[in-house]
Structures are given as structure tokens and as C-alpha cells.
Design a protein around this motif. Structure first.
Motif, mmCIF file in Angstrom:
data_model
loop_
_atom_site.group_PDB
_atom_site.id
_atom_site.type_symbol
_atom_site.label_atom_id
_atom_site.label_comp_id
_atom_site.label_asym_id
_atom_site.label_seq_id
_atom_site.Cartn_x
_atom_site.Cartn_y
_atom_site.Cartn_z
ATOM 1 N N GLU A 88 -6.605 3.343 -3.212
ATOM 2 C CA GLU A 88 -7.158 3.140 -1.998
ATOM 3 C C GLU A 88 -5.701 3.244 -0.869
ATOM 4 O O GLU A 88 -4.864 2.453 -1.389
ATOM 5 C CB GLU A 88 -8.107 2.005 -1.660
ATOM 6 C CG GLU A 88 -7.455 0.809 -1.909
ATOM 7 C CD GLU A 88 -8.570 -0.257 -1.763
ATOM 8 O OE1 GLU A 88 -8.411 -1.040 -0.684
ATOM 9 O OE2 GLU A 88 -9.700 -0.430 -2.501
ATOM 10 N N PRO A 89 -5.942 3.534 0.358
ATOM 11 C CA PRO A 89 -4.825 3.494 1.195
ATOM 12 C C PRO A 89 -4.570 2.126 1.599
ATOM 13 O O PRO A 89 -5.263 1.042 1.268
ATOM 14 C CB PRO A 89 -5.455 3.944 2.518
ATOM 15 C CG PRO A 89 -6.500 4.755 2.174
ATOM 16 C CD PRO A 89 -7.025 4.150 0.826
ATOM 17 N N PRO A 90 -3.302 1.755 1.703
ATOM 18 C CA PRO A 90 -2.596 0.301 2.150
ATOM 19 C C PRO A 90 -3.416 0.180 3.430
ATOM 20 O O PRO A 90 -3.789 0.555 4.327
ATOM 21 C CB PRO A 90 -1.173 0.460 2.365
ATOM 22 C CG PRO A 90 -1.184 1.927 2.601
ATOM 23 C CD PRO A 90 -2.275 2.616 2.159
ATOM 24 N N ARG A 91 -3.395 -1.470 3.612
ATOM 25 C CA ARG A 91 -3.667 -2.291 4.725
ATOM 26 C C ARG A 91 -3.045 -3.296 5.224
ATOM 27 O O ARG A 91 -2.338 -3.996 4.227
ATOM 28 C CB ARG A 91 -5.221 -2.556 4.575
ATOM 29 C CG ARG A 91 -6.364 -1.678 3.971
ATOM 30 C CD ARG A 91 -7.818 -2.297 3.889
ATOM 31 N NE ARG A 91 -8.648 -1.322 3.235
ATOM 32 C CZ ARG A 91 -9.072 -0.234 3.758
ATOM 33 N NH1 ARG A 91 -8.970 0.084 4.979
ATOM 34 N NH2 ARG A 91 -10.078 0.464 3.029
ATOM 35 N N ALA A 92 -2.697 -3.257 6.346
ATOM 36 C CA ALA A 92 -1.869 -4.459 6.844
ATOM 37 C C ALA A 92 -2.361 -4.729 8.546
ATOM 38 O O ALA A 92 -3.055 -3.967 9.069
ATOM 39 C CB ALA A 92 -0.552 -3.987 6.975
#
Length: 115
Positions: A88-92
Motif C-alpha cells: 500500500e502507498p506510504p502515508r505521512a
């Protein structure tokens, strides 16, 4: 709209995640299309590259061997050594923190550990 594409109505933009695979590494890019039609690609170095249109940005991503996960089928994913259900795409909170997450080690499919 698919699961990797998000709309932020407050900002008038759409986002879509793209990925590339290097030896034992997964590299992400974020394509953001503004209401004006201008496209921005946030890359793994933390740079934002600006393109006149979404089509031009997509062509540049494809030329750099990036693919949109929703455009991949099981055979494509297997050829790249990926399990699409596991990534899953990174999140920040912000792009500065996100930059640190844009390159991730790939898991070994046999052991489940970083390769």
C-alpha cells in the motif's frame, strides 16, 4: 475512481500512486492532478515535477518504468515479484515525512521478511 486514487475536494486535486521495482526495493511516486489540469509528480527524492497535463505526467512515469498498481494484473505483479494485496502507498503528515517512506524494502515472498 479506484482505491489508489483519492480526491481532496478542499484543494481541488486528485492523487494516484505509482510504483517501480528495483532489486529488493519498491519505489513510489505520487501523481497529483490539480483542477487546472496541471499535474505534479512527487518522487522518491522529494522533488515535485510539474507537467502541463496528466497525460504528459503519466507518459513520463511509464517511461521511467513506473506502473499504477490498479493497472497491474496478477501476472504483471508476479513478474515484478509483488503481492498487490500486501502493498500500500506510504502515508505521512506532510511531504517532508513522506519522502522518507517513498523507497521501501521488498518482502521476500517465501519468508515474509525484507529481502
Amino acid at each position: 475512481m479506484n482505491e489508489n486514487e483519492q480526491t481532496d475536494p478542499g484543494e481541488g486535486r486528485r492523487e494516484q500512486w505509482w510504483l517501480a521495482v528495483l532489486p529488493r526495493m519498491l519505489v513510489w511516486s505520487r501523481l497529483r492532478v490539480l483542477d487546472s489540469g496541471v499535474a505534479e509528480v512527487f518522487d522518491c527524492d522529494g522533488r515535485i515535477n510539474i507537467y502541463e497535463s496528466e497525460d504528459i505526467a503519466r507518459a513520463q512515469l511509464l517511461d521511467a518504468d513506473f506502473r499504477a498498481p490498479e493497472g497491474m494484473d496478477a501476472d504483471d505483479a508476479e513478474a515484478w515479484g509483488l503481492d498487490l494485496e500486501e502493498i500500500e502507498p506510504p502515508r505521512a503528515e506532510d511531504d517532508e515525512d513522506l519522502r522518507e517512506l517513498m523507497i521501501q524494502p521488498l518482502k521476500n515472498p517465501l519468508t515474509g521478511r525484507d529481502q
